[in-house]
Design a protein around this motif. Sequence first.
Motif, short mmCIF file in Angstrom:
data_model
loop_
_atom_site.label_atom_id
_atom_site.label_comp_id
_atom_site.label_asym_id
_atom_site.label_seq_id
_atom_site.Cartn_x
_atom_site.Cartn_y
_atom_site.Cartn_z
N PRO A 1 0.83 -1.21 -0.12
CA PRO A 1 0.11 0.06 0.12
C PRO A 1 0.91 1.45 0.09
O PRO A 1 0.27 2.32 -0.43
CB PRO A 1 -0.87 -0.16 1.19
N ARG A 2 2.11 1.21 0.21
CA ARG A 2 3.05 2.21 0.39
C ARG A 2 4.22 2.06 -0.60
O ARG A 2 4.62 1.05 -0.69
CB ARG A 2 3.61 2.46 1.88
N GLY A 3 4.70 3.19 -0.91
CA GLY A 3 5.87 3.24 -1.83
C GLY A 3 6.71 4.40 -1.77
O GLY A 3 6.30 5.41 -0.91
N ARG A 4 7.70 4.61 -2.63
CA ARG A 4 8.61 5.80 -2.75
C ARG A 4 8.27 6.37 -3.80
O ARG A 4 8.50 5.72 -5.05
CB ARG A 4 10.04 5.65 -2.37
N VAL A 5 8.43 7.74 -4.13
CA VAL A 5 8.19 8.47 -5.41
C VAL A 5 9.46 8.09 -6.25
O VAL A 5 10.65 8.44 -5.48
CB VAL A 5 7.88 9.94 -4.91
N TRP A 6 9.15 7.68 -7.15
CA TRP A 6 10.52 7.37 -8.20
C TRP A 6 10.68 8.63 -9.01
O TRP A 6 11.67 8.94 -9.70
CB TRP A 6 10.12 6.21 -9.09
N SER A 7 9.56 9.24 -9.58
CA SER A 7 9.49 10.40 -10.46
C SER A 7 8.13 10.92 -10.43
O SER A 7 7.03 10.33 -10.04
CB SER A 7 9.98 9.83 -11.91
N TYR A 8 7.79 12.02 -10.95
CA TYR A 8 6.59 13.00 -10.78
C TYR A 8 6.84 13.99 -12.05
O TYR A 8 7.51 14.46 -12.45
CB TYR A 8 6.21 13.33 -9.36
N THR A 9 5.46 14.29 -12.27
CA THR A 9 5.28 15.35 -13.51
C THR A 9 3.67 15.96 -13.22
O THR A 9 3.22 15.34 -12.73
CB THR A 9 5.70 14.94 -14.71
N ASP A 10 3.57 17.02 -13.77
CA ASP A 10 2.29 17.52 -13.80
C ASP A 10 1.79 17.65 -15.38
O ASP A 10 2.53 17.43 -16.41
CB ASP A 10 2.07 18.91 -13.34
N SER A 11 0.38 17.54 -15.70
CA SER A 11 -0.45 17.31 -16.88
C SER A 11 -0.87 18.74 -17.05
O SER A 11 -1.89 18.86 -16.21
CB SER A 11 -1.23 16.29 -17.09
N ARG A 12 -0.47 19.49 -17.81
CA ARG A 12 -1.24 20.91 -18.02
C ARG A 12 -2.03 20.94 -19.13
O ARG A 12 -2.14 22.23 -19.47
CB ARG A 12 -0.08 21.97 -17.81
N TYR A 13 -2.04 20.10 -19.97
CA TYR A 13 -2.93 20.23 -21.05
C TYR A 13 -4.20 19.16 -21.27
O TYR A 13 -4.18 18.20 -20.47
CB TYR A 13 -2.00 19.93 -22.40
#
Length: 141
Positions: A52-64
């Motif tokens: 149920p838990r993990g570590r952020v490996w990568s992230y981004t946002d979607s702006r379109y």
Amino acid sequence: MVEGWFAGDGDDFRLLGTRCAACASVFFPREDAHCRNPLCSGGDLEEVPLSPRGRVWSYTDSRYRPPSPYVTDPELPWEPYTLIAVELKAERIVVLGQAAPGTTVADLAVGMEVQVVPGVLNQDAETIWTTWHWRPTGVGA
């Protein structure tokens, strides 16, 4: 909701994967036909709840606004959302998903702990399409 991808609610909410009995590889989304490991001759696949838990490996946002076939109402303003790739250490896989509403890239850092929570992908007058979201631990719903 995609049948068989997740189950439970609240603290019992889990993504569901499959594990190969021959090589112990874990898959998400689930695999029901054959082992995806190219080095494995194959074995029985069993459903397994993922961590149920993990570590952020990568992230981004979607702006379109995404193109069809994604469901969006062109009459409504586009609301950006955050995507997080989460490493599940025990399963040795990375699972992509949206961040919980209100979570932005400013709230995230590579390596921070997140947990999977139920979410809403879309809804109309008749249907609510459920999905999963990632929320930083220690943050309330």
